[in-house]
Design an enzyme around this catalytic site. Structure first.
Site, PDB file in Angstrom:
ATOM      1  N   LYS A   1       0.818  -1.216   0.000  1.00 31.30           N
ATOM      2  CA  LYS A   1       0.000   0.000   0.000  1.00 31.30           C
ATOM      3  C   LYS A   1       0.848   1.261   0.000  1.00 31.30           C
ATOM      4  O   LYS A   1       0.480   2.247  -0.633  1.00 31.30           O
ATOM      5  CB  LYS A   1      -0.956   0.019   1.205  1.00 31.30           C
ATOM      6  CG  LYS A   1      -2.088  -0.976   1.099  1.00 31.30           C
ATOM      7  CD  LYS A   1      -3.187  -0.675   2.109  1.00 31.30           C
ATOM      8  CE  LYS A   1      -4.327  -1.672   2.001  1.00 31.30           C
ATOM      9  NZ  LYS A   1      -5.406  -1.385   2.973  1.00 31.30           N
TER      10      LYS A   1
ATOM     11  N   LYS B   1      -6.662 -11.196  -8.377  1.00 32.11           N
ATOM     12  CA  LYS B   1      -7.757 -11.430  -7.423  1.00 32.11           C
ATOM     13  C   LYS B   1      -8.862 -10.402  -7.639  1.00 32.11           C
ATOM     14  O   LYS B   1      -8.573  -9.250  -7.978  1.00 32.11           O
ATOM     15  CB  LYS B   1      -7.226 -11.259  -5.994  1.00 32.11           C
ATOM     16  CG  LYS B   1      -7.052 -12.571  -5.251  1.00 32.11           C
ATOM     17  CD  LYS B   1      -6.486 -12.349  -3.856  1.00 32.11           C
ATOM     18  CE  LYS B   1      -7.471 -11.678  -2.912  1.00 32.11           C
ATOM     19  NZ  LYS B   1      -6.926 -11.547  -1.538  1.00 32.11           N
TER      20      LYS B   1
ATOM     21  N   LYS C   1     -11.533  -4.346  -5.171  1.00 28.64           N
ATOM     22  CA  LYS C   1     -12.169  -3.046  -5.387  1.00 28.64           C
ATOM     23  C   LYS C   1     -11.339  -2.149  -6.292  1.00 28.64           C
ATOM     24  O   LYS C   1     -11.867  -1.294  -6.973  1.00 28.64           O
ATOM     25  CB  LYS C   1     -12.367  -2.344  -4.039  1.00 28.64           C
ATOM     26  CG  LYS C   1     -13.692  -2.703  -3.401  1.00 28.64           C
ATOM     27  CD  LYS C   1     -13.656  -2.554  -1.897  1.00 28.64           C
ATOM     28  CE  LYS C   1     -13.848  -3.906  -1.286  1.00 28.64           C
ATOM     29  NZ  LYS C   1     -13.953  -4.003   0.125  1.00 28.64           N
TER      30      LYS C   1
END
Ligand code: TRP
Length: 344
Positions: free
Chosen positions: A124, A207, A210
């Site tokens: 991230k 995967k 969002k």
């Protein structure tokens, strides 16, 4: 103490706890089949705690109104997906201040080195550049450890991607117990052996997530019937014509078979046999019907709950009161053990 991967299941009546970030307006099929339906199963046997980690959600910049909406929407989807608020304890993290309080103590117990090794932080923070990433992103796993340890759970039902955070939680629990005396139960990660890994419908190498590049690759629980059918029918398939489960050479078809199996509870081999000699199109048309039928009641129930936000908020505040009873007892013991002065 057991080491490495363990699939040992806690005994009936044991406590479990888990949460999922409210990072979108809708959960997607990966959240549902990979996590939520497993949570629902655990509440049959265990004393289950499920919460919405809204404090974790602000480790990346948020829009306040959007966050508020998403917290309610996530709660509604937990319930619509089968979490029974009478049976399980369902609550919002920020309603229980003990999370932040124990989070600080976990932060003080964690080494810079071990925190720097957390893969989710590395991913991230790399996205936005390490220097502009918030410190909250760095201390995220310590807050997660507090989320867990406050409730003294035996097990933490999570996906593979959260294993490292649960491992850190175990280390922190052991470290605390060693330094200050037996306080925390050391919880086991519970990673379902039959956990369905759902991939992006447009890009089956990634995967379902969002942050996908195309919205058509992500099937949302709150999508309309039409959207669901369209996304499945336009899913990317593979070269060849054979309907066979082979994630290496046929990732698209294999993903559809996984979804089919998870939604119907039928083994993949049985579905392969049924579609032998038939075309990709047949599989997609049938799966579109199955998904529409299966997800419609979940969406309808979620919308019904969202039509009455006051009632939903009341449910959540009841859950928070139940959660606080457990959390405050743990925190009181921790405060005493670390050497804080009693407040009264
Ligand atoms: N980090 C988890 C995720 O990204 C969410 C989470 C926060 C969590 N606290 C937790 C999961 C405690 C299990 C237990 O999905």
């Amino acid at each position: 103490m057991t080491e490495g991967t363990h699939s040992s299941q806690p005994a009936a009546g044991a406590r479990v706890l888990s949460g999922m970030q409210p990072s979108g307006d809708s959960l997607h099929l990966g959240n549902y089949l990979g996590a939520l339906i497993h949570w629902v199963r655990t509440q049959e046997t265990y004393d289950a705690f499920f919460f919405i980690p809204d404090m974790h959600a602000i480790t990346v910049p948020q829009d306040p109104e959007e966050l508020r909406t998403r917290i309610r929407r996530t709660a509604a989807q937990y319930i619509a997906g089968g979490i029974d608020p009478d049976r399980s304890t369902l609550f919002v993290q920020s309603h229980v201040p003990e999370h932040a309080q124990l989070g600080w103590i976990m932060t003080c117990l964690t080494g810079m080195g071990e925190a720097s090794r957390m893969a989710q932080f590395k991913d991230k923070s790399a996205k936005q550049g390490v220097d502009s990433a918030g410190v909250g992103l760095f201390t995220y796993p310590m807050l997660q450890a507090a989320d867990i340890l406050l409730y003294q759970p035996h097990g933490v039902p999570v996906g593979e991607d959260q294993k490292q955070h649960v491992e850190l939680t175990r280390n922190l629990a052991q470290r605390f117990n060693h330094r200050f005396g037996e306080t925390f139960r050391v919880p086991e990660p519970m990673i379902p052996a039959d956990g369905a890994r759902i991939y992006d419908l447009q890009n089956p190498g990634a995967k379902m997530s969002k942050s996908a590049s195309s919205p058509n690759g992500v099937l949302n629980l709150l999508d309309t019937d039409k959207q669901i059918a369209k996304k499945i029918k336009s899913a990317v398939t593979d070269d060849g014509t054979e309907i066979r489960f082979d994630p290496e050479t046929k990732p698209g078809v294999s993903n559809l078979l996984t979804i089919y199996s998870a939604l119907t509870g039928r083994p993949v081999a049985e579905i392969e046999a049924e579609y032998q000699g038939r075309m990709y199109g047949h599989l997609k048309v049938d799966l579109a019907d199955i998904a529409v039928e299966r997800l419609r009641p979940v969406r309808d129930r979620a919308e019904q709950l969202l039509d009455d936000p006051a009632e939903l908020d009341a449910l959540l505040s009841k859950g928070a009161a139940k959660a606080r009873q457990v959390a405050s007892a743990t925190l009181a013991e921790v405060y005493e053990k670390v050497g804080f002065l009693p407040a009264h």
